[in-house]
Design a protein around this motif. Structure first.
Motif, PDB file in Angstrom:
ATOM      1  N   VAL A 205      40.724 110.452  60.342  1.00 21.18           N
ATOM      2  CA  VAL A 205      40.290 110.200  58.966  1.00 21.18           C
ATOM      3  C   VAL A 205      41.393 109.482  58.190  1.00 21.18           C
ATOM      4  O   VAL A 205      41.129 108.551  57.412  1.00 21.18           O
ATOM      5  N   LEU A 206      42.638 109.886  58.397  1.00 18.51           N
ATOM      6  CA  LEU A 206      43.760 109.235  57.725  1.00 18.51           C
ATOM      7  C   LEU A 206      43.892 107.777  58.159  1.00 18.51           C
ATOM      8  O   LEU A 206      44.205 106.906  57.334  1.00 18.51           O
ATOM      9  N   SER A 207      43.642 107.505  59.430  1.00 16.79           N
ATOM     10  CA  SER A 207      43.755 106.123  59.918  1.00 16.79           C
ATOM     11  C   SER A 207      42.711 105.213  59.278  1.00 16.79           C
ATOM     12  O   SER A 207      42.959 104.015  59.093  1.00 16.79           O
ATOM     13  N   THR A 312      38.045 112.093  49.102  1.00 17.90           N
ATOM     14  CA  THR A 312      37.052 113.145  49.321  1.00 17.90           C
ATOM     15  C   THR A 312      36.955 113.494  50.803  1.00 17.90           C
ATOM     16  O   THR A 312      36.930 114.665  51.190  1.00 17.90           O
ATOM     17  N   ARG A 313      36.916 112.487  51.652  1.00 20.44           N
ATOM     18  CA  ARG A 313      36.805 112.723  53.094  1.00 20.44           C
ATOM     19  C   ARG A 313      38.033 113.443  53.639  1.00 20.44           C
ATOM     20  O   ARG A 313      37.920 114.362  54.459  1.00 20.44           O
ATOM     21  N   VAL A 314      39.212 113.052  53.175  1.00 18.22           N
ATOM     22  CA  VAL A 314      40.442 113.706  53.635  1.00 18.22           C
ATOM     23  C   VAL A 314      40.501 115.153  53.168  1.00 18.22           C
ATOM     24  O   VAL A 314      40.850 116.061  53.938  1.00 18.22           O
ATOM     25  N   PHE A 331      49.534 107.320  54.286  1.00 18.72           N
ATOM     26  CA  PHE A 331      48.721 106.526  55.200  1.00 18.72           C
ATOM     27  C   PHE A 331      48.078 105.348  54.467  1.00 18.72           C
ATOM     28  O   PHE A 331      47.884 104.277  55.049  1.00 18.72           O
ATOM     29  N   ILE A 332      47.734 105.557  53.195  1.00 15.46           N
ATOM     30  CA  ILE A 332      47.211 104.452  52.399  1.00 15.46           C
ATOM     31  C   ILE A 332      48.272 103.363  52.250  1.00 15.46           C
ATOM     32  O   ILE A 332      48.004 102.171  52.446  1.00 15.46           O
ATOM     33  N   THR A 333      49.492 103.773  51.923  1.00 13.29           N
ATOM     34  CA  THR A 333      50.544 102.791  51.738  1.00 13.29           C
ATOM     35  C   THR A 333      51.044 102.224  53.067  1.00 13.29           C
ATOM     36  O   THR A 333      51.626 101.140  53.082  1.00 13.29           O
ATOM     37  N   LEU A 334      50.806 102.951  54.157  1.00 15.80           N
ATOM     38  CA  LEU A 334      51.043 102.339  55.460  1.00 15.80           C
ATOM     39  C   LEU A 334      50.142 101.118  55.617  1.00 15.80           C
ATOM     40  O   LEU A 334      50.534 100.107  56.213  1.00 15.80           O
ATOM     41  N   ALA A 368      35.268 100.978  62.888  1.00 13.78           N
ATOM     42  CA  ALA A 368      35.202 101.672  64.174  1.00 13.78           C
ATOM     43  C   ALA A 368      35.632 103.136  64.044  1.00 13.78           C
ATOM     44  O   ALA A 368      35.112 104.002  64.753  1.00 13.78           O
ATOM     45  N   THR A 369      36.543 103.443  63.113  1.00 15.43           N
ATOM     46  CA  THR A 369      36.980 104.836  62.938  1.00 15.43           C
ATOM     47  C   THR A 369      35.980 105.670  62.150  1.00 15.43           C
ATOM     48  O   THR A 369      36.045 106.896  62.168  1.00 15.43           O
TER      49      THR A 369
END
Length: 405
Positions: A205-207, A312-314, A331-334, A368-369
């Motif tokens: 989910v983070l990816s 919300t999903r995270v 992960f967003i800033t990644l 795809a994720t």
């Protein structure tokens, strides 16, 4: 909606304006610091790296403080970095300033979004996140064009001083507008909050968030040179175009916020498909001014506006505590790191259209994720409010708010 949610949005607005100011003043800063456009692009990357790596550690450092106290500490750290940026005399000093401000802003997002969860009811949490995240969208709509305009008229240093003034106003407003609340009893412990990261699903989910933001920032980081050198717009028209882009993000964020609670996965899938279409279309049609603006507006509608659904999903997969929210922001800033840095690489290799194609590929990777959840159907893929995690203290982390199962 509690008033404090709007106050938190103002703080996020200040942080985001500082983050985006470089994107609007790349040519001026390159000249003033004796650097190239790709090197200035790496200042965006540095801010994002600091957010992704330093933000969680700073969050842990302030985790035991009351939320409002933690926010004030983070304002002080952020102000120190922003003043350093405004007075920077060389590229190295500016790089250090971006690292400081990036670390502080990431921790602020984590603590602030967790506080939104603590002071709002679960059934309106997606809308509350959208309201807080309007600070991000308004940073694009108003903060970025304002700082760009100030920088073009009075020099890029004046833009950073303007951000400093906005930050002081946000800090004072937070001091008097955010309630003094205690940490939840038994909440906020590092081990308790970190345990949720044992879930493999959470990492997938983070990816998704990384790829959504990476796709958008591969284009957004280079809007200025793309619009002026490829689409043929005059430099003076860029602030107006960025205002239009920011307006699109506000509209998109509002719509996604309304849908995020009940249609989380469907919204994310639709947004990724549309973003891939707009990014690819921009890559093909960048030389046509009208078509370029249409595609840019489309990216604004379905890019960073996915934030309420992403959060919300995270939270439904993990919990609503500050550490989970900060790591999610990392992960967003990644995504910002990948989008802006790889964008610089492909520009050097294939020209200014290349970041747009890169973004389209990243959007398809994000899709795809999401597909596994989408295929499972709404009953099992968090498409409904019933997807919230446990109602016990184990499932609510430092926020102290039970999330429904």
């Amino acid at each position: 909606m509690p008033r404090a949610v709007y106050v938190l949005a103002l703080g996020i607005f200040a942080m985001v304006t500082s983050e985006f100011v470089v994107a609007g003043l790349m040519p001026q800063m390159a000249e003033g610091l004796g650097a190239t456009i790709p090197q200035i692009g790496y200042l965006i990357t540095a801010f994002a790296v600091a957010m992704a790596v330093g933000g969680p550690f700073l969050t842990v450092a302030v985790m035991k403080l009351r939320p409002r106290t933690a926010l004030m500490v983070l304002f002080v750290v952020f102000l120190m970095g922003n003043v350093l940026a405004a007075t920077a005399t060389g590229y190295g000093t500016m790089m250090a300033a971006r690292i400081i401000t990036g670390t502080a802003s990431q921790a602020f997002f984590g603590v602030g979004i967790s506080m939104c969860a603590q002071i709002t009811r679960p059934e309106v949490r997606g809308r509350a996140i959208a309201v807080a995240m309007n600070g991000l969208m308004l940073g694009t709509l108003l903060g970025l064009p304002l700082s760009t305009l100030v920088g073009e008229r009075f020099g890029w240093r004046a833009a950073f001083w303007t951000v400093t003034g906005i930050t002081v106003i946000a800090a004072v407003t937070t001091l008097f507008g955010v309630p003094r609340i205690e940490r939840a009893e038994g909440g906020g412990g590092f081990r308790q909050e970190a345990g949720v990261f044992k879930k493999p699903k959470l990492w997938l989910v983070l990816s998704t968030s990384t790829l959504i933001i990476g796709a958008t920032f591969s284009a957004f980081s280079y809007f200025n040179p793309i619009l002026t050198e490829v689409a043929g717009f005059a430099p003076g028209s860029v602030p107006v175009l960025l205002i239009a882009y920011g307006a699109a993000t506000v509209v998109g964020n509002t719509v996604v916020g309304r849908l995020a609670d009940r249609h989380t996965v469907s919204v994310l899938a639709a947004g990724l498909v549309l973003n891939a279409v707009f990014l690819g279309g921009f890559g093909v049609l960048a030389g046509l001014p009208v078509a370029a603006v249409v595609c840019m507006m489309g990216i604004g509608l379905v890019g960073v506006t996915m934030n309420p659904a992403m959060v919300t999903r995270v939270q439904r997969t993990g919990n609503a505590g500050p550490l989970v929210n900060t790591v999610h922001s990392s992960f967003i800033t990644l995504g910002v790191i990948l989008g802006s840095s790889l964008g610089a690489v492909v520009i050097d290799a294939w020209g200014l259209r290349a970041p747009l194609w890169l973004g389209a590929v990243m959007a398809l990777g994000g899709l795809a994720t999401v597909l596994p959840d989408l295929i499972r159907g709404p009953a099992r893929s968090l498409n409904s409010p019933q997807g919230w995690g446990p109602t016990t203290a184990e499932g609510c982390g430092a926020s102290g708010v039970g999330v429904r199962t």
